[in-house]
Scaffold this motif. Structure first.
Motif, mmCIF file in Angstrom:
data_model
loop_
_atom_site.group_PDB
_atom_site.id
_atom_site.type_symbol
_atom_site.label_atom_id
_atom_site.label_comp_id
_atom_site.label_asym_id
_atom_site.label_seq_id
_atom_site.Cartn_x
_atom_site.Cartn_y
_atom_site.Cartn_z
ATOM 1 N N TYR A 249 0.834 -1.209 0.000
ATOM 2 C CA TYR A 249 0.000 0.000 0.000
ATOM 3 C C TYR A 249 0.868 1.259 0.000
ATOM 4 O O TYR A 249 0.543 2.244 -0.671
ATOM 5 N N LEU A 258 -2.716 5.216 -5.018
ATOM 6 C CA LEU A 258 -3.666 5.335 -3.926
ATOM 7 C C LEU A 258 -3.650 6.763 -3.403
ATOM 8 O O LEU A 258 -2.579 7.328 -3.163
ATOM 9 N N TYR A 263 -5.513 5.383 1.033
ATOM 10 C CA TYR A 263 -4.361 4.733 1.649
ATOM 11 C C TYR A 263 -4.569 4.586 3.160
ATOM 12 O O TYR A 263 -4.275 3.536 3.744
#
Length: 365
Positions: A249, A258, A263
């Motif tokens: 991520y 993201l 996020y």
């Protein structure tokens, strides 16, 4: 007899509260005479103190009155500094746990600022932090679970190391690798097939330490103890998995794949909510293993049923995790786990009845 310092009425020497004005008396009479010559004078004085509460012109602050109140209340009563730092307070176990839970993020912030902690170390620390909190919550809910720190550490370390290693090895096998490509397809039916394999593999791996401990080695524990250790296995698996996903991520956020909010949400979900779901899925499997220990006649069928149900819930959540259906699956998981724990006596009684009926059917005529 003595005189009330507030209204001037005569009261008993032993009195701690005036019977006339209903005021609590100070431990010692103040050196300055604060009593009044008559009840009317006291009433007039009391009205000046309370007029600010009912006045429409705003709050009026009477500094002398406030100071007088503070003097009468005494500094030691308002600020009992000695009791704040009493040794017995800091020796309480619940106090230590409370401080740990409350201040852990601040402690991590301090270490992250004063030393060069890696992102992986920070993610792992917070994963352990949230998993520990869920462990405490589940333990309180199960009530009768009889566990030791050593037993919890064994299960957690096995799943977090050996279990994860087994999953990584399996992912490299051509047939198994196919299941882990479910996130790459948009076809719902293909997702269901692929994620069913993922759920089956991961729920079986999380159950391995329990199968080894209670089936292979024939150890006996209460049903709630086995269930709790199953939840520990799920939490350990989720922490190890969550760290690797947190790194992915972070890379996605750095590459602008993201957004900030996305996020943040996905990271919190991975570190907070998913460990609970993994714990409950594993807890359901462990629950069936515990039932199998108590009912050896059906042990194989119970284990298959437990793994099958958890794998199905795992599969459905993975398939629909980005939709409302995923939320419904998560709620269903929680409700199923709670229902099993609450109805353990009924389920066990029904199984015993089936065993007795089966025994009667097999008796010679």
């Amino acid at each position: 007899m003595k005189t009330c310092v507030y209204c001037g009425e005569n009261i008993l020497n032993e009195a701690i509260k005036c019977r006339y004005c209903k005021q609590w008396l100070p431990e010692k009479q103040p050196t300055r005479r604060a009593h009044f010559k008559s009840r009317e004078e006291y009433t007039e004085w009391l009205n000046t103190r309370t007029s600010s509460a009912s006045g429409q012109s705003g709050i009026k602050i009477n500094i002398p009155v406030i100071l007088e109140d503070l003097i009468l209340l005494k500094f030691s009563n308002l600020f009992p500094i000695k009791s704040w730092f009493a040794s017995e307070l800091w020796q309480m176990k619940w106090m230590k746990f409370f401080l740990l839970f409350a201040l852990f993020p601040l402690i991590m912030f301090y270490f992250a600022s004063s030393s060069k902690l890696t992102f992986q170390a920070v993610a792992f620390s917070f994963g352990i932090y949230f998993a520990f909190i869920w462990g405490v919550v589940i333990y309180i809910f199960l009530k009768s679970a009889n566990i030791t720190a050593r037993g919890v550490m064994k299960i957690g370390l096995f799943t977090g190391t050996v279990g994860i290693f087994i999953v990584l090895i399996l992912q490299d096998l051509p047939f198994v690798k196919f299941f882990y490509q479910g996130a790459e397809t948009e076809n719902i039916f293909e997702k269901l097939i692929m994620f069913s394999g993922v759920g089956l593999i991961e729920e079986t791996v999380k159950a391995l330490p329990l199968l080894w401990l209670y089936i292979a080695r024939r150890k006996f524990d209460s049903l709630m103890t086995v269930t709790f250790l199953g939840c520990v296995s799920g939490l350990s698996f989720a922490v190890a998995e969550g760290v690797s996903y947190s790194i992915l991520y972070a890379i996605g956020h750095k590459r602008h794949l993201l957004g900030y909010s996305e996020y943040l949400i996905i990271n919190f979900t991975r570190l907070i909510t998913l460990p609970l779901l993994h714990a409950l899925w594993s807890g359901i499997v462990a629950y069936f293993i515990g039932l199998g220990i108590l009912n050896d006649r059906f042990i194989k069928g119970l284990i298959v049923a437990g793994i099958g149900l958890s794998a199905l819930l795992h599969c459905l959540y993975n398939t629909f995790s980005h939709s409302l259906i995923g939320l419904i699956v998560a709620i269903t998981t929680i409700m199923i786990f709670i229902s099993y724990v609450r109805n353990v006596d009924v389920i066990q009684l029904n199984i015993q009845k089936m065993i007795k009926e089966g025994a009667r059917d097999t008796e010679p005529v």
